[in-house]
Motif scaffolding. Structure first.
Motif, PDB file in Angstrom:
ATOM      1  N   LEU A  29      -4.812 -67.539  11.607  1.00 45.69           N
ATOM      2  CA  LEU A  29      -3.628 -67.739  10.797  1.00 45.69           C
ATOM      3  C   LEU A  29      -3.945 -67.323   9.346  1.00 45.69           C
ATOM      4  N   LEU A  30      -5.284 -67.333   9.076  1.00 48.53           N
ATOM      5  CA  LEU A  30      -5.741 -66.534   7.793  1.00 48.53           C
ATOM      6  C   LEU A  30      -5.099 -64.938   7.676  1.00 48.53           C
ATOM      7  N   ALA A  31      -5.263 -64.465   8.901  1.00 51.33           N
ATOM      8  CA  ALA A  31      -4.921 -62.864   8.995  1.00 51.33           C
ATOM      9  C   ALA A  31      -3.455 -62.553   8.974  1.00 51.33           C
ATOM     10  N   LEU A  32      -2.631 -63.569   9.190  1.00 55.94           N
ATOM     11  CA  LEU A  32      -1.279 -63.422   9.591  1.00 55.94           C
ATOM     12  C   LEU A  32      -0.555 -63.040   8.091  1.00 55.94           C
ATOM     13  N   PRO A  33       0.305 -61.718   8.482  1.00 55.27           N
ATOM     14  CA  PRO A  33       1.249 -61.558   7.082  1.00 55.27           C
ATOM     15  C   PRO A  33       2.138 -62.826   6.975  1.00 55.27           C
ATOM     16  N   GLU A  34       2.666 -62.854   5.696  1.00 57.96           N
ATOM     17  CA  GLU A  34       3.452 -64.032   5.147  1.00 57.96           C
ATOM     18  C   GLU A  34       4.786 -64.205   6.139  1.00 57.96           C
ATOM     19  N   HIS A  35       5.514 -63.128   6.526  1.00 54.37           N
ATOM     20  CA  HIS A  35       6.677 -63.401   7.346  1.00 54.37           C
ATOM     21  C   HIS A  35       6.323 -63.923   8.758  1.00 54.37           C
ATOM     22  N   ALA A  36       5.226 -63.622   9.096  1.00 57.36           N
ATOM     23  CA  ALA A  36       4.624 -64.194  10.492  1.00 57.36           C
ATOM     24  C   ALA A  36       4.386 -65.760  10.385  1.00 57.36           C
ATOM     25  N   LEU A  37       3.633 -66.060   9.315  1.00 58.71           N
ATOM     26  CA  LEU A  37       3.230 -67.314   9.084  1.00 58.71           C
ATOM     27  C   LEU A  37       4.546 -68.132   8.706  1.00 58.71           C
ATOM     28  N   ALA A  38       5.594 -67.761   8.165  1.00 61.46           N
ATOM     29  CA  ALA A  38       6.748 -68.492   7.769  1.00 61.46           C
ATOM     30  C   ALA A  38       7.604 -68.811   8.849  1.00 61.46           C
ATOM     31  N   ALA A  39       7.297 -67.851  10.039  1.00 62.51           N
ATOM     32  CA  ALA A  39       8.184 -68.163  11.085  1.00 62.51           C
ATOM     33  C   ALA A  39       7.472 -69.092  11.894  1.00 62.51           C
ATOM     34  N   LEU A  40       5.991 -69.606  11.762  1.00 63.84           N
ATOM     35  CA  LEU A  40       5.241 -70.668  12.411  1.00 63.84           C
ATOM     36  C   LEU A  40       5.499 -71.857  11.595  1.00 63.84           C
TER      37      LEU A  40
END
Length: 568
Positions: A71-82
């Motif tokens: 999760l620390l390496a995910l881009p913001e848009h991918a994190l927002a989807a989670l």
């Protein structure tokens, strides 16, 4: 089998202060893992790290592997989807987490439509289903209500509905029941466990309530000072705690089934120490070394306080609310009377009416022989110092712009203690008695911990030398070890000054320890009264039995449903 969430070597710091130190923690699908420890230990920081909600000032390192993705390496848009979809979070205080100008339905619908392609009508229907799932009564009508129109327990249910709207695989619950009554707490925890089983989701439960942990968690991790010091299956940890801090937490925790009372023993307190190598350790003060405390209440003596047929009514747009309905009771000199009941039952209204902060219709409120009920505001001032209050939230009740010395001095000035040297002497004596250094007098409320602020609130109440102190939820917001310190302090001060207490709390284990006699309040009435032994062992009223059965660990009874409490 790969964990659903695998936290490896998590480090979090803010401006050089390390909040989490090398944390390792794994959670499997369908498992409830509790993260426990006292305020400031790093629990909530860990939870917020998982969703990357700590803000730009936080320095975070390590790995947060969710289904194998860091999760620390995910881009913001991918994190927002989670966020809100695969991973959801329930926060401690729903009133500050819900938007007060939007209906609860619109907020649940927003959580749905962010991640699901549904029409407005379909999303609204799904929102109704979710509100019914979390047992909001008459959900189809109440979907258009605003947060302030719901009780605390109902607001927390709305937060749960939003959190599970998209069937998350991981639910983070950060102190989800801390501010709730015991029966509502039991209902919320039972609901979360039901949803965990039905949805197959994992739960990270963050709490300092060890009774909740013992009943609902599969595994427990204990944190102190940002580090995990112990981890074990729940049954093993409670049966055989290995770390000194865990043993201290368990030893300092009050449990309803314990036959502890302030007359016979002091509560043990956690004490930190450092060994020869500079490593921190913890010990628990010995309960059996405490000096027994006997209170002699003369039979036939006139009570210190006598309340007769007190009534409080409020006019609202929906009609008249009968908050207190003809309540009568006495408090003897040197006696502690506990008052228990759920939010909205009238406890705080009753206490505020006694000190005439609420207008009431009462035959008599007799304090030390003087009837306060008919007195004008001007004539009441001379008697106000005889009864003082200690509030639940000391920060909200202390002036943030005044030093501690100013706060205590103002109380004395208002009550016409004119000699400046006398005021200073009494202030210094009181700050000594509540266990704070005299240097604290020059500091401001925000510079103290919650437990220290509560000591200041107690000092302000007692500096006027009252006969009766009304304690309105004085330890409900405090950690286990701090709670023990404050309860011991109240007992010490009672012995020192011969005080009487009206002690209001929704924590039955605390009331069992501190009270000589207990009043149970429901729907504005006193429904049962008993001494500190009989009321717990053989409660007579069904509402009292429902309260006791709802306490975590109380024979692991199922949570009373709301309709059962209404019938009681």
């Amino acid at each position: 089998m790969q964990p659903l969430l695998d936290i490896r070597g998590l480090e979090v710091s803010f401006a050089g202060h390390q909040a989490v130190r090398g944390l390792d923690l794994a959670i499997a699908a369908g498992e409830t893992v509790a993260l426990v420890g006292e305020s400031g230990c790093g629990k909530s920081t860990t939870a917020l790290s998982v969703l990357r909600l700590l803000g730009p000032s936080a320095q975070v390192s390590g790995q947060l592997l969710f289904e194998g993705r860091d999760l620390l390496a995910l881009p913001e848009h991918a994190l927002a989807a989670l966020r809100g979809d695969a991973i959801s979070m329930i926060f401690q205080e729903p009133m500050t987490s819900l938007n007060p100008v939007l209906s609860i339905g619109s907020q649940v619908i927003e959580a749905i439509r962010l991640h699901q392609d549904l029409s407005p009508a379909a999303a609204r229907e799904r929102a109704v289903e979710l509100l019914e799932l979390v047992r909001i009564p008459d959900a189809r009508r109440r979907i258009d209500d605003y947060p302030h129109q719901l009780s605390g327990g109902q607001r927390q249910r709305v937060m749960i509905a939003m959190a599970v709207a998209n069937r998350p695989r991981l639910l983070i619950a950060d102190e989800p029941t801390t501010a709730l009554d015991v029966t509502i707490q039991a209902q919320i925890l039972e609901l979360l466990d039901q949803l965990r089983r039905e949805l197959g989701m994992a739960v990270l439960l963050i709490t300092h309530d060890l009774g909740v942990v013992e009943q609902w968690a599969d595994r427990v991790a204990v944190m102190v000072g940002g580090s995990k010091v112990e981890e074990a299956d729940s049954a093993r940890l409670f049966a055989d705690p290995r770390h000194s801090y865990t043993r201290g937490l368990l030893g300092a925790s009050l449990r309803l089934e314990q036959d502890l009372h302030y007359r016979h023993s002091r509560l043990p307190e956690i004490r930190s120490q450092t060994d020869a190598q500079g490593k921190p350790g913890f010990t628990l003060s010995e309960r059996e070394h405490a000096q027994p405390f006997t209170v002699a209440i003369p039979s036939g003596a006139a009570p210190l306080l006598s309340v007769q047929e007190l009534r409080v009514d409020y006019a609202t747009p929906r009609g008249v609310v009968h908050a207190v309905r003809g309540v009568s009771f006495d408090i003897a000199r040197g006696e502690t009377v506990g008052l228990v009941g759920e939010s909205g039952c009238g406890k705080s209204t009753l206490s505020r009416s006694i000190v005439r902060l609420e207008d009431s219709a009462s035959d008599r409120i007799v304090l030390d022989g003087v009837d306060l009920a008919p007195l004008s505001r001007a004539n009441l001032r001379a008697h106000r110092r005889r009864v003082q209050m200690v509030f639940q939230d000391p920060y909200a009740s202390l002036n943030p712009r005044h030093t501690v010395a100013d706060i205590l001095d103002a109380a004395l000035v208002i009550h016409e203690v004119k000699d400046r040297n006398e005021r200073r002497r009494r202030i210094e004596q009181m700050i000594d008695l509540v266990g704070l250094p005299r240097a604290a007098l020059a500091r401001y409320p925000h510079q103290f911990s919650g437990g220290q602020r509560q000591r200041i609130g107690i000092a302000r109440a007692l500096v006027l030398k009252p006969s009766l102190v009304i304690c309105d939820e004085p330890v409900s917001a405090l950690d286990v070890s701090v709670q023990a310190q404050i309860l011991n302090l109240l007992v010490d001060l009672k012995r020192e000054f011969g005080l009487s207490y009206l002690f209001i709390s929704h924590d039955l284990s605390v009331v069992r320890y501190i009270a000589d006699r207990v009043l149970v309040m429901n729907g504005g009435r006193i429904v049962e009264e008993g001494d500190h032994e009989s009321i717990w062992r053989s409660p007579q009223h069904p509402y009292t039995r429902a309260l006791i059965d709802a306490v975590p660990g109380a024979a692991h009874a199922p949570a009373p449903r709301e309709e059962e409490l209404l019938r009681a």
